[in-house]
Motif scaffolding. Structure first.
Motif, PDB file in Angstrom:
ATOM      1  N   UNK A 257       4.143  13.518   1.200  1.00  0.00           N
ATOM      2  CA  UNK A 257       4.789  12.348   1.788  1.00  0.00           C
ATOM      3  C   UNK A 257       4.338  11.073   1.080  1.00  0.00           C
ATOM      4  N   UNK A 258       5.213  10.065   1.093  1.00  0.00           N
ATOM      5  CA  UNK A 258       4.878   8.715   0.619  1.00  0.00           C
ATOM      6  C   UNK A 258       4.957   7.823   1.847  1.00  0.00           C
ATOM      7  N   UNK A 259       3.849   7.256   2.247  1.00  0.00           N
ATOM      8  CA  UNK A 259       3.780   6.471   3.486  1.00  0.00           C
ATOM      9  C   UNK A 259       4.447   7.194   4.662  1.00  0.00           C
ATOM     10  N   UNK A 260       4.217   8.499   4.751  1.00  0.00           N
ATOM     11  CA  UNK A 260       4.711   9.288   5.882  1.00  0.00           C
ATOM     12  C   UNK A 260       6.115   9.846   5.707  1.00  0.00           C
ATOM     13  N   UNK A 261       6.811   9.453   4.642  1.00  0.00           N
ATOM     14  CA  UNK A 261       8.198   9.906   4.447  1.00  0.00           C
ATOM     15  C   UNK A 261       8.247  11.062   3.454  1.00  0.00           C
ATOM     16  N   UNK A 262       8.829  12.209   3.850  1.00  0.00           N
ATOM     17  CA  UNK A 262       8.925  13.333   2.914  1.00  0.00           C
ATOM     18  C   UNK A 262       9.988  13.088   1.836  1.00  0.00           C
ATOM     19  N   UNK A 263      10.931  12.187   2.096  1.00  0.00           N
ATOM     20  CA  UNK A 263      11.968  11.936   1.087  1.00  0.00           C
ATOM     21  C   UNK A 263      13.083  12.957   1.158  1.00  0.00           C
ATOM     22  N   UNK A 264      13.967  12.907   0.170  1.00  0.00           N
ATOM     23  CA  UNK A 264      15.221  13.650   0.249  1.00  0.00           C
ATOM     24  C   UNK A 264      15.168  15.010  -0.432  1.00  0.00           C
TER      25      UNK A 264
ATOM     26  N   UNK B 194       8.067   8.656  -7.750  1.00  0.00           N
ATOM     27  CA  UNK B 194       7.792  10.094  -7.625  1.00  0.00           C
ATOM     28  C   UNK B 194       6.312  10.365  -7.436  1.00  0.00           C
ATOM     29  N   UNK B 195       6.020  11.375  -6.662  1.00  0.00           N
ATOM     30  CA  UNK B 195       4.650  11.844  -6.493  1.00  0.00           C
ATOM     31  C   UNK B 195       4.675  13.356  -6.655  1.00  0.00           C
ATOM     32  N   UNK B 196       3.943  13.831  -7.664  1.00  0.00           N
ATOM     33  CA  UNK B 196       4.000  15.245  -8.021  1.00  0.00           C
ATOM     34  C   UNK B 196       2.621  15.874  -7.901  1.00  0.00           C
ATOM     35  N   UNK B 197       2.494  16.925  -7.081  1.00  0.00           N
ATOM     36  CA  UNK B 197       1.182  17.581  -6.961  1.00  0.00           C
ATOM     37  C   UNK B 197       0.888  18.413  -8.205  1.00  0.00           C
ATOM     38  N   UNK B 198      -0.358  18.425  -8.634  1.00  0.00           N
ATOM     39  CA  UNK B 198      -0.695  19.151  -9.862  1.00  0.00           C
ATOM     40  C   UNK B 198      -0.588  20.658  -9.692  1.00  0.00           C
ATOM     41  N   UNK B 199      -0.604  21.151  -8.445  1.00  0.00           N
ATOM     42  CA  UNK B 199      -0.479  22.599  -8.233  1.00  0.00           C
ATOM     43  C   UNK B 199       0.931  23.065  -8.591  1.00  0.00           C
ATOM     44  N   UNK B 200       1.830  22.113  -8.856  1.00  0.00           N
ATOM     45  CA  UNK B 200       3.179  22.506  -9.236  1.00  0.00           C
ATOM     46  C   UNK B 200       4.097  22.661  -8.044  1.00  0.00           C
ATOM     47  N   UNK B 201       3.580  22.425  -6.842  1.00  0.00           N
ATOM     48  CA  UNK B 201       4.426  22.525  -5.657  1.00  0.00           C
ATOM     49  C   UNK B 201       5.451  21.389  -5.692  1.00  0.00           C
ATOM     50  N   UNK B 202       6.240  21.332  -4.643  1.00  0.00           N
ATOM     51  CA  UNK B 202       7.368  20.404  -4.576  1.00  0.00           C
ATOM     52  C   UNK B 202       7.003  18.952  -4.834  1.00  0.00           C
ATOM     53  N   UNK B 203       7.875  18.267  -5.554  1.00  0.00           N
ATOM     54  CA  UNK B 203       7.729  16.846  -5.828  1.00  0.00           C
ATOM     55  C   UNK B 203       8.282  16.067  -4.624  1.00  0.00           C
ATOM     56  N   UNK B 204       7.798  14.844  -4.395  1.00  0.00           N
ATOM     57  CA  UNK B 204       8.420  14.007  -3.367  1.00  0.00           C
ATOM     58  C   UNK B 204       8.878  12.689  -3.981  1.00  0.00           C
TER      59      UNK B 204
ATOM     60  N   UNK C 217      18.132  16.799   6.219  1.00  0.00           N
ATOM     61  CA  UNK C 217      18.844  15.514   6.156  1.00  0.00           C
ATOM     62  C   UNK C 217      18.273  14.505   7.146  1.00  0.00           C
ATOM     63  N   UNK C 218      17.471  14.955   8.109  1.00  0.00           N
ATOM     64  CA  UNK C 218      16.887  14.009   9.068  1.00  0.00           C
ATOM     65  C   UNK C 218      15.658  13.304   8.506  1.00  0.00           C
ATOM     66  N   UNK C 219      15.148  13.783   7.398  1.00  0.00           N
ATOM     67  CA  UNK C 219      13.936  13.151   6.869  1.00  0.00           C
ATOM     68  C   UNK C 219      14.251  11.805   6.230  1.00  0.00           C
ATOM     69  N   UNK C 220      13.313  10.897   6.344  1.00  0.00           N
ATOM     70  CA  UNK C 220      13.512   9.558   5.803  1.00  0.00           C
ATOM     71  C   UNK C 220      12.830   9.442   4.443  1.00  0.00           C
ATOM     72  N   UNK C 221      13.276   8.448   3.690  1.00  0.00           N
ATOM     73  CA  UNK C 221      12.751   8.212   2.348  1.00  0.00           C
ATOM     74  C   UNK C 221      12.055   6.862   2.331  1.00  0.00           C
ATOM     75  N   UNK C 222      10.883   6.828   1.743  1.00  0.00           N
ATOM     76  CA  UNK C 222      10.154   5.555   1.638  1.00  0.00           C
ATOM     77  C   UNK C 222      10.861   4.639   0.643  1.00  0.00           C
TER      78      UNK C 222
ATOM     79  N   UNK D 125       0.843  -1.193   0.000  1.00  0.00           N
ATOM     80  CA  UNK D 125       0.000   0.000   0.000  1.00  0.00           C
ATOM     81  C   UNK D 125       0.878   1.244   0.000  1.00  0.00           C
ATOM     82  N   UNK D 126       0.521   2.205  -0.830  1.00  0.00           N
ATOM     83  CA  UNK D 126       1.236   3.482  -0.860  1.00  0.00           C
ATOM     84  C   UNK D 126       0.232   4.594  -0.613  1.00  0.00           C
ATOM     85  N   UNK D 127       0.426   5.307   0.490  1.00  0.00           N
ATOM     86  CA  UNK D 127      -0.487   6.404   0.820  1.00  0.00           C
ATOM     87  C   UNK D 127       0.247   7.722   0.583  1.00  0.00           C
ATOM     88  N   UNK D 128      -0.312   8.528  -0.321  1.00  0.00           N
ATOM     89  CA  UNK D 128       0.245   9.854  -0.569  1.00  0.00           C
ATOM     90  C   UNK D 128      -0.382  10.811   0.437  1.00  0.00           C
ATOM     91  N   UNK D 129       0.458  11.504   1.192  1.00  0.00           N
ATOM     92  CA  UNK D 129      -0.045  12.393   2.245  1.00  0.00           C
ATOM     93  C   UNK D 129       0.611  13.751   2.162  1.00  0.00           C
TER      94      UNK D 129
END
Ligand code: NAG
Ligand code: NAG
Ligand code: NAG
Ligand code: NAG
Ligand code: NAG
Length: 307
Positions: A193-200, A284-294, A205-210, A166-170
């Protein structure tokens, strides 16, 4: 703790109900019910928990202390009792997205210190649904998957997957969301986030990657849920394509695609075949508003004996 005892009471209560309803059922059905019941714990605990993301820590409302919340797994046609205990500081009600049955008391707010049991009678729903807090501010952190597997005597109408994921985009907000935040504008999240992880990609640098781990030539049923309030998301895995097999709790006509576009609250089930060169690939998960990709990572862990 009373939860084990309570689980036992639920178990016996459910068995009793089921035996009543299916007094002519065969042993097979009975066993299916028992194994299905054992695989889903019927209680959820709403509580405040501390999380650190984007290099800052805040308290959020969670279910069972996790973000996203725990997955509930049942089988087609099950009746599911979910006892929700509110140990948080705010009144909350849960919405069962995609369930056809009208659920008694589903609009009722569960006050802090109280609990409420949702009785969900599944009909022919199959695949992936999800649950979330009704109000937008709480739903940002209170949500999870509701996976409906085929009944014990049923197969998937497509090649059987090696396993499913399961992949939950949050979305994540640096500030605290409150009752004042009844709506959330597109592009207002500080991170996706992807399953709670904001990615890199957010520079903390403390954030984790799914990471999703796959075996070479494995076939994966990937359940993608867009839990973001107000953002259409484009989801993909570099060099891989998907076969869409289900949408919002039903099987769908099969179609092939390189990326998925998910409206808010939309769920798509896809098959992904790990048939590329062994290595790792960006998710990759990209919001359509053009904001930051994760980003997340699809990582091949083993090679097949076939090569
Ligand atoms: C939530 O936590 C409770 C208490 O630890 C546990 O009994 C229950 O199984 C959990 N729920 C899920 C869906 O994992
Ligand atoms: C980041 O991680 C380091 C090392 O684990 C820790 O000392 C630091 O406090 C963390 N920073 C934040 C803002 O969480
Ligand atoms: C609250 O939980 C208790 C067990 O912890 C259970 O006996 C009671 O029926 C629940 N109340 C509701 C309204 O679900
Ligand atoms: C939440 O509500 C507060 C107060 O109205 C507002 O300042 C803030 O921008 C809102 N946050 C989001 C993410 O909409
Ligand atoms: C989505 O954003 C629009 C524009 O800001 C707003 O009118 C709408 O209420 C928002 N919807 C939700 C569910 O927050």
């Amino acid at each position: 703790m009373g939860s084990e005892k309570q689980g036992f009471i639920w178990l016996s209560g459910l068995l009793f109900l089921h035996i009543l309803a299916l007094s002519t059922a065969e042993v097979l059905y009975y066993e299916f019910f028992v194994s299905s019941l054992l695989s889903f714990p019927p209680s959820l605990f709403l509580q405040e928990s501390q999380f650190t993301k984007l290099c800052s820590t805040k308290s959020i409302l969670t279910v069972n202390g996790s973000f996203p919340g725990p997955e509930i797994r049942v089988r087609r046609g099950d009746t599911v009792f979910v006892n929700v205990h509110n140990q948080g500081n705010h009144a909350v009600s849960l919405k069962w997205e995609g369930v056809k049955d009208s659920i008694d008391g589903s609009n009722e707010l569960i006050q802090p210190g109280r609990n409420f049991t949702y009785e969900i009678e599944l009909e022919d729903e199959i695949g992936t649904l999800w649950w979330h807090a009704t109000s937008a501010w709480a739903a940002a952190t209170v949500h999870g998957a509701f996976v409906i597997l085929p009944a014990a005597n049923e197969d998937y109408p497509f090649p059987a997957p090696t396993s499913d994921q399961t992949i939950i985009l949050g979305e994540w907000f640096r500030e605290e969301l409150t009752e004042a935040n009844q709506t959330i504008a597109p592009g207002s999240a500080d991170a996706y986030t992807i399953n709670g992880h904001p990615g890199e990609t957010y520079g903390c640098s403390n954030d984790t990657t799914y990471e999703m781990q796959v075996d070479y030539e494995g076939l994966y049923l990937v359940r993608v849920i867009n839990a973001i309030a107000n953002e259409t998301m484009v989801f993909g895995v570099a060099s891989h394509s998907f076969t869409i097999v289900g949408q919002s709790g039903a099987y769908s006509r099969r179609s092939f695609t390189n990326s998925l576009t998910l409206a808010p609250a939309q769920v798509v089930d896809v098959l992904l075949c790990a048939n590329q060169n062994v290595g790792h690939y960006y998710i990759t998960a990209r919001p359509s508003s053009g904001a930051h990709i994760t980003n997340g990572i699809l990582r091949y862990t083993t090679t097949s004996s076939l090569i």
